[in-house]
Structures are given as C-alpha cells and as structure tokens.
Design a protein around this motif. Structure first.
Motif, PDB file in Angstrom:
ATOM      1  N   ARG A  32       0.821  -1.212   0.000  1.00 48.01           N
ATOM      2  CA  ARG A  32       0.000   0.000   0.000  1.00 48.01           C
ATOM      3  C   ARG A  32       0.849   1.254   0.000  1.00 48.01           C
ATOM      4  NH1 ARG A  32      -3.199   1.247   5.228  1.00 48.01           N
ATOM      5  NH2 ARG A  32      -4.168  -0.778   4.860  1.00 48.01           N
ATOM      6  N   SER A  33       2.133   1.098   0.311  1.00 49.67           N
ATOM      7  CA  SER A  33       2.999   2.266   0.390  1.00 49.67           C
ATOM      8  C   SER A  33       4.444   1.790   0.302  1.00 49.67           C
ATOM      9  CB  SER A  33       2.731   2.990   1.719  1.00 49.67           C
ATOM     10  OG  SER A  33       3.217   4.302   1.696  1.00 49.67           O
ATOM     11  N   PRO A  34       4.875   1.409  -0.909  1.00 52.31           N
ATOM     12  CA  PRO A  34       6.213   0.815  -1.052  1.00 52.31           C
ATOM     13  C   PRO A  34       7.301   1.720  -0.465  1.00 52.31           C
ATOM     14  CG  PRO A  34       4.961   0.556  -3.073  1.00 52.31           C
ATOM     15  CD  PRO A  34       4.150   1.457  -2.188  1.00 52.31           C
ATOM     16  N   LEU A  35       8.310   1.095   0.104  1.00 50.67           N
ATOM     17  CA  LEU A  35       9.410   1.853   0.697  1.00 50.67           C
ATOM     18  C   LEU A  35      10.147   2.635  -0.380  1.00 50.67           C
ATOM     19  CD1 LEU A  35      10.575  -0.973   3.105  1.00 50.67           C
ATOM     20  CD2 LEU A  35       9.586   1.225   3.798  1.00 50.67           C
ATOM     21  N   PRO A  36      10.724   3.790  -0.026  1.00 51.41           N
ATOM     22  CA  PRO A  36      11.435   4.612  -1.016  1.00 51.41           C
ATOM     23  C   PRO A  36      12.626   3.858  -1.610  1.00 51.41           C
ATOM     24  CG  PRO A  36      11.274   5.783   1.103  1.00 51.41           C
ATOM     25  CD  PRO A  36      10.767   4.390   1.331  1.00 51.41           C
ATOM     26  N   ASP A  37      13.033   4.273  -2.790  1.00 50.41           N
ATOM     27  CA  ASP A  37      14.235   3.706  -3.425  1.00 50.41           C
ATOM     28  C   ASP A  37      15.472   4.010  -2.582  1.00 50.41           C
ATOM     29  OD1 ASP A  37      12.754   2.831  -5.558  1.00 50.41           O
ATOM     30  OD2 ASP A  37      13.142   4.628  -6.779  1.00 50.41           O
ATOM     31  N   GLY A  38      16.482   3.204  -2.814  1.00 53.71           N
ATOM     32  CA  GLY A  38      17.785   3.526  -2.236  1.00 53.71           C
ATOM     33  C   GLY A  38      18.032   2.883  -0.886  1.00 53.71           C
ATOM     34  N   LEU A  39      17.021   2.182  -0.337  1.00 55.71           N
ATOM     35  CA  LEU A  39      17.264   1.482   0.919  1.00 55.71           C
ATOM     36  C   LEU A  39      18.084   0.227   0.649  1.00 55.71           C
ATOM     37  CD1 LEU A  39      13.958   1.379   3.016  1.00 55.71           C
ATOM     38  CD2 LEU A  39      15.945   2.877   3.319  1.00 55.71           C
ATOM     39  N   ASP A  40      18.961  -0.076   1.561  1.00 54.53           N
ATOM     40  CA  ASP A  40      19.704  -1.323   1.548  1.00 54.53           C
ATOM     41  C   ASP A  40      18.721  -2.511   1.482  1.00 54.53           C
ATOM     42  OD1 ASP A  40      22.169  -3.010   2.430  1.00 54.53           O
ATOM     43  OD2 ASP A  40      20.618  -3.464   3.925  1.00 54.53           O
ATOM     44  N   GLU A  41      19.054  -3.513   0.663  1.00 52.75           N
ATOM     45  CA  GLU A  41      18.127  -4.622   0.417  1.00 52.75           C
ATOM     46  C   GLU A  41      17.796  -5.409   1.696  1.00 52.75           C
ATOM     47  OE1 GLU A  41      16.236  -5.204  -1.991  1.00 52.75           O
ATOM     48  OE2 GLU A  41      15.532  -7.216  -1.444  1.00 52.75           O
ATOM     49  N   ARG A  42      18.797  -5.615   2.532  1.00 47.21           N
ATOM     50  CA  ARG A  42      18.554  -6.332   3.783  1.00 47.21           C
ATOM     51  C   ARG A  42      17.571  -5.569   4.674  1.00 47.21           C
ATOM     52  NH1 ARG A  42      20.719 -10.359   6.985  1.00 47.21           N
ATOM     53  NH2 ARG A  42      20.611  -9.957   9.213  1.00 47.21           N
TER      54      ARG A  42
END
Ligand SMILES: [Ca+2]
Lengths: 220, 220
Positions: free
Chosen positions: A11-21
């Motif tokens: 419903r509210s995808p996390l912003p780009d650029g976050l570490d995958e883990r």
C-alpha cells in the motif's frame, strides 16, 4: 489461502535507495502489523471485546518476565521472551485455532506450516532461519524456555476466563476434561503455577463457570 | 485520577490459599490487561482503527529482536525486550500522551510518576523495584539498550504513518520540525535506521503527507 496476497507494504512501497537487507526487514515488520487483527476466542478482562494475537503475545512476554522464578527449570528470560514474541506470527496467514474448536485444530499444523513458509521468507535468509527456529522451538516444547512459554500460553487465557466468569470455558467443546488438559500444559512448565491454575479450575467448576464432563452444551 | 480505583482482579478475586507473593504477581498480571485498552494516536496499517499500547509494545519487542544489528552500540537483546515490554505500563493509569499534543505532554511526567507509584507497588517489593528500574532506564535513555528501544518507539509510529499516507503526521501540532525531532530520536539509537527514516520523511514531505513548517493546520 490466496497464493499471492498483497503485502501490507504494497500500500505504500518503501522509497528507493534502501539497503536490500533493511528493506526486507522493514517489509516483515510492516507485515507483522496484521497480527493485531487476528482475534482469539479469549475475552479481555479490561474491555468487552476479544483479545488479539499481538496483545496476547505482549501479555505473555510480561508474564515471562515476572513469573520466570516459578519455572521448574532455570530459564533464560530473554530467550523465552523471543519465543513468545514470535510464537503466534504464523496466525497472520493461518488464523487462530481455538483449542476448544476441534474443526479448527484438525488442519492447524498444515495451515501453519504453509503460513510459516510464506511469512518468514520475507526476512533476510539468516533471520528467516532464526525466526523459524524460534517458532519450531516453541512448538516442540522441549527446551526449558519453550516448556515455560507454553505454560504461559495456557495460563494467560485461563486467567482471562477466570476474570470473565467463564470465557472460552463456556465454548461448546469445553468441559472439565478439556479444561484439565489445558491445566496440564501449565503444570508441564511450572508446578507452582499449575497448582494455582488447578485452584482456579476447581473453583470454576464449583461456581458453574466450567461444565462437568457429564453435561452436554446448551442447544444453540 | 481516582485515588482508589477498582482493580481488574476485584471483579473476580483469586481463590483463597494462594501464596501471597504469587497472589500479588497475578494481581499485577490481571491489572496489566488494561494496557490493551489504552489507545495511541497511531493508525494500524492492517486495520482501520488506532493502535493500543499492548500491541504497540509487542511490535517494539519484535523490532528489537529483528533490528538489533542496526544499533550503534552492541545491545543485550533480552534486556532490551524487557525494557519495551514494560515501557508503556504506566499509561494504564496515566493515559497516552500523543507527542504532537502539547497539552497532553505538559503534565505527562507528573501523571506518569503517580501512575508508576500506584501500579508497580501491586507487585512484590523486589519486583516493584525491578520494573520501576526498567521503566526508569527506558525513560532516561542513557544505556545502549534504552537508546535503541527509544529509537524503536520512534520508528514504529513513523512506519505506521508511512503506511497510512500520513497518520499522526497530519495532527495539528505536526510539521516538518516536530517530525524531524522524532527522526532525531531514531538517529540517537541507530545511524542506519535514522537514515532510513530520514528518507521516509523526505518523501513524506514531497508527497504532502507531512506539512512544511510554513503551513498552518487546517481550521477545525
Ligand atoms: Ca496460538
């Protein structure tokens, strides 16, 4: 079970650029919010509604902290708290299976296994393994901590039933024998607490809050 | 605050013959049920209602377990879980004080102090001291565990706000400055998680889910 359900995070995808883990960890933390919507059969003492799994899990953690001295074997309180914090997570997808509801209990293991596969794999692999291990340990009930945590998981709803003057003891499948079987689960982790619950059950029978085995449930 | 309120246990006093120490412990465990009725301002992601303190405390315990690797200093996970499990208990009598509600925050310390005196003394003396110590440690925020737990206590509602496309960020007292102050509370315990929350806030501002400082709240 819907094979590919939406995740809470969708419903509210996390912003780009976050570490995958970290993205996987936060996805799991968001999905875990659903545990607050899984209702148990137990009535709260402090409000006129049923308990949900998240607040139940919190209550068990508090009980582990305060009642650990009554465990029959020494336990690691921190480890025991980890067990209770994760013990009901699979119910996010598998739902609660009230112990006095034979139909719900029948395919419980299968539903929970599928739920664990789906839920825990949202986490990074090492943590999926860790949480799966904690859940398996709780379910097996073989370590001192797991035995005590299972005793808390039995004791808490029995205390709520006592405070409610019946609660789930009034469900159709519940009579003295099934209630005594729950009492035995407390005794397995703590003789002292098992003894206290035995008094609640004796007194609950005397007051008519628990049906004797001979009685049949009221017709619906 | 009513000086001598009924206790939850008064609705169904424990049977005679229980050991006095255990009676006090179970009295406290029953009273703690009230935490499930204390509503926070935060909206759940998984249902259309506000979060309560008990399920919030559970969520923090899960986050401590899964996110501990991001603490800036090594932490004892079990000890940190003890802190979050008890951190909101005083709100049973003192109520929640939403951070963006200046009036509620004004006398918060005094109300919580009175609540702690009343609630924790239900326990046996040694455990009253223990739980009071955990609460004081959390409040002071000076140990590595307390700093990290406070970071979780800031991060969780910010994640719920993100999932809600606003949540408490839309409350009258909230603008970029006050939201950034909450972000700083995450940074204090975890640079990595503080950075992630910073991205949520940047993006929340860009999407209009957080008001810039210049804007005034909508008239009621
Ligand atoms: Ca369960």
């Amino acid at each position: 079970m819907d094979p590919e359900p939406d995740l809470v995070i969708d419903r509210s995808p996390l912003p780009d650029g976050l570490d995958e883990r970290l993205r996987r960890q936060l996805t799991f933390v968001a999905e875990a919010d659903r545990l607050k919507t899984v209702l148990r059969a137990s009535p709260l003492a402090a409000a006129d509604r049923r308990e949900n799994d998240a607040e139940h899990s919190w209550h068990l953690a508090l009980m582990v902290l305060l009642l650990a001295e009554h465990a029959d074997e020494p336990i690691d309180v921190g480890h025991a708290m980890s067990l209770v914090v994760v013990h009901d997570l699979v119910e996010i997808y598998a739902g609660d299976s009230p112990v006095f509801d034979a139909a719900a209990v029948a395919d419980q293991a299968e539903r929970e296994e599928a739920a664990a596969d789906r839920l825990f794999t949202l986490l990074p692999d090492d943590q999926a393994t860790q949480v799966r291990g904690l859940w398996d340990e709780f379910e097996a009930g073989e370590s001192p901590e797991a035995r005590f945590c299972k005793a808390m998981d039995r004791l808490e709803p029995m205390l709520l039933n006592w405070l409610d003057h019946g609660g789930t003891w009034q469900m159709p499948g519940a009579t003295e024998t099934t209630v005594r079987a729950r009492e035995a689960g407390v005794v397995s982790g703590s003789t002292t607490l098992g003894d206290a619950v035995g008094r609640l059950v004796d007194e609950g029978l005397a007051r008519g809050w628990i049906r004797p085995d001979a009685a049949t449930p009221d017709a619906p």
